[in-house]
Design an enzyme around this catalytic site. Structure first.
Site, PDB file in Angstrom:
ATOM      1  N   GLY A  16       0.844  -1.340   0.109  1.00 58.53           N
ATOM      2  CA  GLY A  16       0.045  -0.109  -0.013  1.00 58.53           C
ATOM      3  C   GLY A  16       0.949   1.424  -0.067  1.00 58.53           C
ATOM      4  O   GLY A  16       0.213   2.247   0.365  1.00 58.53           O
ATOM      5  N   ASN A  18       1.483   2.974  -2.668  1.00 59.55           N
ATOM      6  CA  ASN A  18       0.502   3.743  -3.429  1.00 59.55           C
ATOM      7  C   ASN A  18      -0.528   4.374  -2.871  1.00 59.55           C
ATOM      8  O   ASN A  18      -0.838   5.727  -2.889  1.00 59.55           O
ATOM      9  CB  ASN A  18       0.269   3.063  -4.778  1.00 59.55           C
ATOM     10  CG  ASN A  18       1.561   3.252  -5.793  1.00 59.55           C
ATOM     11  OD1 ASN A  18       1.718   4.155  -6.332  1.00 59.55           O
ATOM     12  ND2 ASN A  18       2.048   2.115  -6.057  1.00 59.55           N
ATOM     13  N   MET A  95      -3.966  -6.743  -7.308  1.00 61.08           N
ATOM     14  CA  MET A  95      -3.313  -7.758  -8.120  1.00 61.08           C
ATOM     15  C   MET A  95      -4.443  -8.888  -8.844  1.00 61.08           C
ATOM     16  O   MET A  95      -3.871  -9.673  -9.031  1.00 61.08           O
ATOM     17  CB  MET A  95      -2.376  -8.668  -7.228  1.00 61.08           C
ATOM     18  CG  MET A  95      -1.333  -7.749  -6.743  1.00 61.08           C
ATOM     19  SD  MET A  95      -0.196  -6.868  -8.185  1.00 61.08           S
ATOM     20  CE  MET A  95       0.867  -6.272  -7.252  1.00 61.08           C
ATOM     21  N   LEU A  98      -9.709  -7.332 -13.185  1.00 57.80           N
ATOM     22  CA  LEU A  98     -11.079  -7.323 -13.304  1.00 57.80           C
ATOM     23  C   LEU A  98     -11.864  -7.754 -14.585  1.00 57.80           C
ATOM     24  O   LEU A  98     -11.174  -7.211 -15.862  1.00 57.80           O
ATOM     25  CB  LEU A  98     -11.768  -6.027 -12.889  1.00 57.80           C
ATOM     26  CG  LEU A  98     -11.101  -5.451 -11.443  1.00 57.80           C
ATOM     27  CD1 LEU A  98     -11.340  -4.117 -11.367  1.00 57.80           C
ATOM     28  CD2 LEU A  98     -12.171  -6.361 -10.344  1.00 57.80           C
ATOM     29  N   ASN A 112      -5.701   2.649 -13.015  1.00 54.08           N
ATOM     30  CA  ASN A 112      -4.699   1.788 -12.509  1.00 54.08           C
ATOM     31  C   ASN A 112      -3.095   2.297 -12.563  1.00 54.08           C
ATOM     32  O   ASN A 112      -2.944   3.205 -13.471  1.00 54.08           O
ATOM     33  CB  ASN A 112      -4.668   0.144 -13.173  1.00 54.08           C
ATOM     34  CG  ASN A 112      -3.734  -0.638 -12.634  1.00 54.08           C
ATOM     35  OD1 ASN A 112      -3.522  -0.781 -11.698  1.00 54.08           O
ATOM     36  ND2 ASN A 112      -2.890  -1.151 -13.674  1.00 54.08           N
ATOM     37  N   HIS A 114       0.698   1.143 -13.251  1.00 50.75           N
ATOM     38  CA  HIS A 114       1.441   0.062 -13.559  1.00 50.75           C
ATOM     39  C   HIS A 114       3.006   0.516 -13.584  1.00 50.75           C
ATOM     40  O   HIS A 114       3.414   1.515 -13.902  1.00 50.75           O
ATOM     41  CB  HIS A 114       0.927  -0.392 -15.091  1.00 50.75           C
ATOM     42  CG  HIS A 114       1.700  -1.471 -15.508  1.00 50.75           C
ATOM     43  ND1 HIS A 114       1.203  -2.858 -15.013  1.00 50.75           N
ATOM     44  CD2 HIS A 114       2.778  -1.552 -16.287  1.00 50.75           C
ATOM     45  CE1 HIS A 114       2.113  -3.677 -15.573  1.00 50.75           C
ATOM     46  NE2 HIS A 114       3.135  -3.093 -16.269  1.00 50.75           N
ATOM     47  N   GLU A 152     -11.510  -3.614 -20.614  1.00 48.95           N
ATOM     48  CA  GLU A 152     -11.658  -4.842 -20.609  1.00 48.95           C
ATOM     49  C   GLU A 152     -10.231  -5.672 -20.718  1.00 48.95           C
ATOM     50  O   GLU A 152      -9.869  -6.676 -20.858  1.00 48.95           O
ATOM     51  CB  GLU A 152     -12.668  -5.715 -21.460  1.00 48.95           C
ATOM     52  CG  GLU A 152     -12.549  -5.423 -22.827  1.00 48.95           C
ATOM     53  CD  GLU A 152     -12.781  -3.973 -23.285  1.00 48.95           C
ATOM     54  OE1 GLU A 152     -13.224  -3.183 -22.475  1.00 48.95           O
ATOM     55  OE2 GLU A 152     -12.469  -3.529 -24.499  1.00 48.95           O
ATOM     56  N   ALA A 184       8.524   7.648  -9.746  1.00 48.39           N
ATOM     57  CA  ALA A 184       7.347   7.731 -10.758  1.00 48.39           C
ATOM     58  C   ALA A 184       6.093   7.664 -10.089  1.00 48.39           C
ATOM     59  O   ALA A 184       5.108   8.596 -10.233  1.00 48.39           O
ATOM     60  CB  ALA A 184       7.632   6.781 -11.820  1.00 48.39           C
TER      61      ALA A 184
HETATM   62  C1  GAR Z   1       3.376  -1.092  -7.380  1.00 50.70           C
HETATM   63  O1  GAR Z   1       4.559  -1.003  -7.863  1.00 50.70           O
HETATM   64  C2  GAR Z   1       2.249  -1.342  -8.368  1.00 50.70           C
HETATM   65  O2  GAR Z   1       2.578  -0.256  -9.700  1.00 50.70           O
HETATM   66  C3  GAR Z   1       2.132  -2.614  -8.751  1.00 50.70           C
HETATM   67  O3  GAR Z   1       2.215  -3.167  -7.545  1.00 50.70           O
HETATM   68  C4  GAR Z   1       3.030  -2.395  -6.765  1.00 50.70           C
HETATM   69  C5  GAR Z   1       2.067  -2.373  -5.478  1.00 50.70           C
HETATM   70  O4  GAR Z   1       2.834  -1.630  -4.428  1.00 50.70           O
HETATM   71  N1  GAR Z   1       1.035  -3.072  -9.595  1.00 50.70           N
HETATM   72  C6  GAR Z   1       0.938  -3.904 -10.487  1.00 50.70           C
HETATM   73  O5  GAR Z   1       2.057  -4.596 -11.038  1.00 50.70           O
HETATM   74  C7  GAR Z   1      -0.546  -4.022 -11.171  1.00 50.70           C
HETATM   75  N2  GAR Z   1      -0.281  -4.466 -12.391  1.00 50.70           N
HETATM   76  P1  GAR Z   1       2.037  -0.924  -3.249  1.00 50.70           P
HETATM   77  O6  GAR Z   1       1.161  -1.824  -2.476  1.00 50.70           O
HETATM   78  O7  GAR Z   1       3.228  -0.652  -2.137  1.00 50.70           O
HETATM   79  O8  GAR Z   1       1.257   0.164  -3.681  1.00 50.70           O
END
Ligand code: GAR
Length: 204
Positions: A16, A18, A95, A98, A112, A114, A152, A184
């Site tokens: 978490g 982000n 993760m 959907l 989202n 990425h 989708e 980023a």
């Molecule tokens: C982040 O790097 C996010 O961009 C990635 O998982 C990490 C989660 O970290 N998401 C993906 O790969 C989705 N396809 P966080 O829980 O510390 O935010």
């Protein structure tokens, strides 16, 4: 004025960081057109839930294991979105992919983050640390992060913001992941949330 803020649900699965960037951005006023109403996790052990609680934000756990089908799992999330009168959904390290059944109910209302420069290193199987492993294995010298609308197609929706980050000699997936987050993701995700929320409330 407060009533006019876009109500945000953040969907998470893990650490978490982000989500934390969004909480901090709301506190500092970078996000001023929306308010995080609820944090929903598919994983009851996610540290993201603790971050939400520390910030006084309502939490819910909707785990796939509780349900017989993806449809039922997604219906449970939809019910929370409706109950909490949510305008806008942010996937912040969520993760689960959907289904179209879910995404078509919220056109231009789900974004989202990425951890690569889409269209590189994205789609099915590219998530979390795996993305950075693939970047290093390929040997590209520039990577980054992307915030995009969710439709989708996994990682296929319209791009809102991107930021490039250098890959350095001696990087491990973990070191690179941290640099991409710090330079980023934690910057463009709050900025993109504010941009979309401002558009949503100005169209009311
Ligand atoms: C982040 O790097 C996010 O961009 C990635 O998982 C990490 C989660 O970290 N998401 C993906 O790969 C989705 N396809 P966080 O829980 O510390 O935010």
């Amino acid at each position: 004025m407060r009533n006019s803020l876009a109500k945000i649900a953040v969907l998470v699965s893990g650490g978490g960081t982000n989500l934390q960037a969004l909480i901090d951005a709301e506190k500092s006023g970078i996000i001023k057109s929306g308010k995080i109403e609820i944090v929903i996790s598919n994983n009851s052990d996610a540290y993201a839930l603790q971050r939400a609680k520390n910030a006084g934000i309502k939490t819910a756990v909707v785990s796939k294991k509780q349900f017989a089908s993806t449809d039922d799992f997604e219906s449970a999330i939809k019910a929370l979105i409706t109950e909490n009168k949510i305008d806008f959904i942010v996937l912040a390290g969520f993760m689960c992919i959907l289904s179209e059944n879910f995404t078509r109910d919220y056109p231009n209302r789900i974004i989202n983050v990425h951890p690569s420069l889409i269209p590189s290193f994205c789609g099915k199987g590219f998530y979390g640390l795996h993305v950075h492993e693939a970047v290093l294995a390929y040997g590209v010298k520039v990577t980054g992060a992307t915030v995009h609308f969710v439709n989708e197609i996994p990682d296929g929706g319209r791009i809102i913001m991107q930021k490039a980050v250098a890959v350095k000699e001696g990087d491990t997936p973990e070191i690179l992941q941290k640099r991409v987050m710090r330079m980023a993701e934690w910057k463009i995700l709050p900025a993109a949330v504010e941009k979309v929320c401002a558009e949503l409330i100005s169209n009311r």
